[in-house]
Design a protein around this motif. Sequence first.
Motif, PDB file in Angstrom:
ATOM      1  N   LEU A  40       0.839  -1.191   0.000  1.00 52.47           N
ATOM      2  CA  LEU A  40       0.000   0.000   0.000  1.00 52.47           C
ATOM      3  C   LEU A  40       0.875   1.243   0.000  1.00 52.47           C
ATOM      4  O   LEU A  40       2.025   1.209   0.438  1.00 52.47           O
ATOM      5  CB  LEU A  40      -0.897   0.026   1.237  1.00 52.47           C
ATOM      6  CG  LEU A  40      -1.909  -1.107   1.358  1.00 52.47           C
ATOM      7  CD1 LEU A  40      -2.519  -1.124   2.745  1.00 52.47           C
ATOM      8  CD2 LEU A  40      -2.998  -0.952   0.323  1.00 52.47           C
ATOM      9  N   VAL A  41       0.306   2.330  -0.467  1.00 50.96           N
ATOM     10  CA  VAL A  41       0.967   3.632  -0.402  1.00 50.96           C
ATOM     11  C   VAL A  41       0.121   4.507   0.502  1.00 50.96           C
ATOM     12  O   VAL A  41      -1.089   4.630   0.311  1.00 50.96           O
ATOM     13  CB  VAL A  41       1.081   4.279  -1.803  1.00 50.96           C
ATOM     14  CG1 VAL A  41       1.687   5.667  -1.702  1.00 50.96           C
ATOM     15  CG2 VAL A  41       1.897   3.409  -2.722  1.00 50.96           C
ATOM     16  N   GLY A  42       0.753   5.098   1.519  1.00 50.54           N
ATOM     17  CA  GLY A  42       0.072   6.011   2.427  1.00 50.54           C
ATOM     18  C   GLY A  42       0.508   7.431   2.132  1.00 50.54           C
ATOM     19  O   GLY A  42       1.688   7.682   1.884  1.00 50.54           O
ATOM     20  N   PHE A  43      -0.417   8.367   2.160  1.00 49.20           N
ATOM     21  CA  PHE A  43      -0.134   9.755   1.813  1.00 49.20           C
ATOM     22  C   PHE A  43      -0.147  10.617   3.070  1.00 49.20           C
ATOM     23  O   PHE A  43      -1.158  10.696   3.770  1.00 49.20           O
ATOM     24  CB  PHE A  43      -1.160  10.265   0.798  1.00 49.20           C
ATOM     25  CG  PHE A  43      -1.132   9.485  -0.486  1.00 49.20           C
ATOM     26  CD1 PHE A  43      -0.207   9.795  -1.465  1.00 49.20           C
ATOM     27  CD2 PHE A  43      -1.999   8.424  -0.688  1.00 49.20           C
ATOM     28  CE1 PHE A  43      -0.159   9.076  -2.649  1.00 49.20           C
ATOM     29  CE2 PHE A  43      -1.964   7.693  -1.863  1.00 49.20           C
ATOM     30  CZ  PHE A  43      -1.034   8.022  -2.845  1.00 49.20           C
ATOM     31  N   LEU A  44       0.990  11.243   3.347  1.00 46.67           N
ATOM     32  CA  LEU A  44       1.113  12.134   4.499  1.00 46.67           C
ATOM     33  C   LEU A  44       0.465  13.477   4.185  1.00 46.67           C
ATOM     34  O   LEU A  44       0.301  13.842   3.033  1.00 46.67           O
ATOM     35  CB  LEU A  44       2.591  12.329   4.845  1.00 46.67           C
ATOM     36  CG  LEU A  44       3.332  11.069   5.268  1.00 46.67           C
ATOM     37  CD1 LEU A  44       4.829  11.323   5.337  1.00 46.67           C
ATOM     38  CD2 LEU A  44       2.817  10.575   6.606  1.00 46.67           C
ATOM     39  N   GLY A  45       0.107  14.196   5.239  1.00 45.01           N
ATOM     40  CA  GLY A  45      -0.466  15.526   5.054  1.00 45.01           C
ATOM     41  C   GLY A  45      -1.950  15.505   4.745  1.00 45.01           C
ATOM     42  O   GLY A  45      -2.509  16.507   4.316  1.00 45.01           O
ATOM     43  N   ARG A  46      -2.585  14.366   4.947  1.00 44.44           N
ATOM     44  CA  ARG A  46      -4.033  14.279   4.687  1.00 44.44           C
ATOM     45  C   ARG A  46      -4.809  13.961   5.953  1.00 44.44           C
ATOM     46  O   ARG A  46      -5.909  13.421   5.904  1.00 44.44           O
ATOM     47  CB  ARG A  46      -4.315  13.216   3.618  1.00 44.44           C
ATOM     48  CG  ARG A  46      -3.713  13.592   2.282  1.00 44.44           C
ATOM     49  CD  ARG A  46      -4.133  12.649   1.199  1.00 44.44           C
ATOM     50  NE  ARG A  46      -3.491  13.024  -0.067  1.00 44.44           N
ATOM     51  CZ  ARG A  46      -3.655  12.377  -1.181  1.00 44.44           C
ATOM     52  NH1 ARG A  46      -4.436  11.317  -1.228  1.00 44.44           N
ATOM     53  NH2 ARG A  46      -3.039  12.776  -2.273  1.00 44.44           N
TER      54      ARG A  46
END
Length: 129
Positions: free
Chosen positions: A11-17
Amino acid sequence: MNADTITANGLVGFLGRGAAPRELECLMAVASGQTSKEAARCLGISAGSIDKRLLALTTKLGVTRRAALVAEAFKRGLISPAVIAICAVLVGHSISAADDEFTRVRRGGERKVAETRIHRRAECALAVA
C-alpha cells in the motif's frame, strides 16, 4: 515515491491528509490484513500502541470499526494500493517515451505471427501436462 508518501505492505500512504506518520503505518498494516500483534511485531511497538493509534484515526475519520476505518481511508485517499501508483508511473513513462517498444504500432502480420506463437506455446504446454 516521494517524501510525502509511505510505502508498506503493498500500500501507499499519503502524508499531510490528516493522519500522523505512525498512525498511517498502523493503518496500512491493518489494511493489509495484519492483526494488532502482527503489526506491532513488524513496526517494533506494542499491540496496545497499534490499537491506540487506530483509535485516534477512527476518531479523526468519524468511524467506529476497523473495517470502516480502512474503507474510509481508501475513500479519502489516505491510502491506496501500491499497484495503482506503479501503474500511474508506468503510464506517465509510456506517454513520455513515444519511440518506446511498448508503444510501437505493429503491422498486422507481426501481430498474427505473435498470436500464432502464443497459441503454439499454449498447445505445447497443454500437451505436456
